[in-house]
Write a protein that holds these residues in place. Structure first.
Motif, short mmCIF file in Angstrom:
data_model
loop_
_atom_site.label_atom_id
_atom_site.label_comp_id
_atom_site.label_asym_id
_atom_site.label_seq_id
_atom_site.Cartn_x
_atom_site.Cartn_y
_atom_site.Cartn_z
N HIS A 155 7.75 -3.15 11.21
CA HIS A 155 6.32 -3.42 11.00
C HIS A 155 5.51 -2.57 11.98
N SER A 156 4.22 -2.48 11.71
CA SER A 156 3.33 -1.72 12.58
C SER A 156 3.38 -2.21 14.02
N VAL A 157 3.52 -3.51 14.21
CA VAL A 157 3.57 -4.06 15.57
C VAL A 157 4.80 -3.53 16.31
N ALA A 186 5.95 -4.54 5.83
CA ALA A 186 7.15 -3.77 6.16
C ALA A 186 6.91 -2.30 5.84
N LEU A 187 7.28 -1.44 6.77
CA LEU A 187 7.10 0.00 6.61
C LEU A 187 8.39 0.64 6.14
N THR A 188 8.26 1.56 5.19
CA THR A 188 9.40 2.31 4.68
C THR A 188 9.00 3.77 4.59
N LEU A 189 9.88 4.64 5.01
CA LEU A 189 9.62 6.07 4.87
C LEU A 189 9.87 6.50 3.43
N SER A 211 -4.78 1.77 16.75
CA SER A 211 -4.38 3.19 16.68
C SER A 211 -3.21 3.37 15.72
N VAL A 212 -2.24 2.47 15.81
CA VAL A 212 -1.08 2.54 14.93
C VAL A 212 -1.51 2.28 13.49
N SER A 213 -2.38 1.32 13.29
CA SER A 213 -2.86 1.00 11.94
C SER A 213 -3.54 2.21 11.31
N ARG A 214 -4.36 2.89 12.08
CA ARG A 214 -5.05 4.09 11.57
C ARG A 214 -4.04 5.17 11.22
N ALA A 215 -3.08 5.41 12.10
CA ALA A 215 -2.08 6.44 11.87
C ALA A 215 -1.23 6.12 10.64
N ILE A 216 -0.84 4.86 10.51
CA ILE A 216 -0.03 4.46 9.36
C ILE A 216 -0.83 4.67 8.08
N GLY A 217 -2.11 4.37 8.11
CA GLY A 217 -2.97 4.61 6.95
C GLY A 217 -2.99 6.07 6.55
N LEU A 218 -3.09 6.95 7.53
CA LEU A 218 -3.07 8.39 7.26
C LEU A 218 -1.71 8.83 6.69
N LEU A 219 -0.64 8.29 7.25
CA LEU A 219 0.70 8.62 6.76
C LEU A 219 0.93 8.09 5.35
N LYS A 220 0.38 6.92 5.05
CA LYS A 220 0.45 6.38 3.69
C LYS A 220 -0.29 7.30 2.72
N ASN A 221 -1.50 7.69 3.09
CA ASN A 221 -2.30 8.58 2.24
C ASN A 221 -1.63 9.94 2.04
N GLY A 222 -0.88 10.37 3.04
CA GLY A 222 -0.17 11.65 2.95
C GLY A 222 1.14 11.57 2.19
N GLY A 223 1.54 10.35 1.82
CA GLY A 223 2.77 10.19 1.05
C GLY A 223 4.03 10.15 1.90
N TYR A 224 3.90 9.83 3.18
CA TYR A 224 5.05 9.80 4.09
C TYR A 224 5.60 8.39 4.33
#
Length: 120
Positions: free
Chosen positions: A25-27, A60-63, A39-52
Motif C-alpha cells: 500500500h502507499s503507506v 493495494a498497489l500493483t506494477l 508526496s507518495v499519493s501524488r507520485a502514485i497518481g502520476l505513476l498510475k496516469n503513466g501506466g506504471y
C-alpha cells in the motif's frame, strides 16, 4: 511518458516491497522511503496516469508490465553497482547508498561491462 529518477525510485520501492509482502500500500511506500503520505499519493497518481502502477479498491498497489520492467531494470542496476562497490572494498551501507545514486544515470553498455566484471 518519460520517467524521472523519482518515479524510478517509487517503482523500485514497490517492487522490493512486493518481494517482501503479499500486498503493498502507499503507506508502506511512504514508510520505506521516508516520504510524507501526500508526496507518495501524488507520485502514485502520476505513476498510475503513466501506466506504471495500478491501485485496487482496497489501495493495494500493483506494477503494470511496463512498471515491472522499469522496476526490475533499476533493481538490477542497484544490485550490480552495489556488488561492484563492495568488491572494491566499500562497506555495504555506503555501497548501497552510492549505488542508489548511480543506478539512474549509468548506460546499459557500462552496466553490462560492470556486470561482467562483478561476475568474474
Amino acid at each position: 511518458m518519460h520517467l524521472a529518477e523519482s518515479g524510478e525510485m517509487y517503482l523500485e520501492t514497490i517492487y522490493v516491497l512486493s518481494k517482501e509482502k503479499s500486498v503493498v500500500h502507499s503507506v508502506d511506500v511512504s514508510e520505506h522511503m521516508g516520504y510524507s503520505k501526500p508526496s507518495v499519493s501524488r507520485a502514485i497518481g502520476l505513476l498510475k496516469n503513466g501506466g506504471y502502477v495500478e491501485m485496487a479498491e482496497d489501495g493495494a498497489l500493483t506494477l503494470t508490465p511496463s512498471g515491472r520492467e522499469v522496476a526490475e531494470k533499476i533493481f538490477e542496476r542497484h544490485t550490480v553497482l552495489t556488488a561492484l562497490l563492495v568488491k572494491l572494498g566499500v562497506d555495504i551501507p555506503t555501497a548501497t547508498e552510492d549505488a542508489c545514486k548511480m543506478e539512474h544515470d549509468i548506460s546499459d553498455v557500462s552496466l553490462a561491462a560492470i556486470k561482467a566484471f562483478v561476475e568474474t
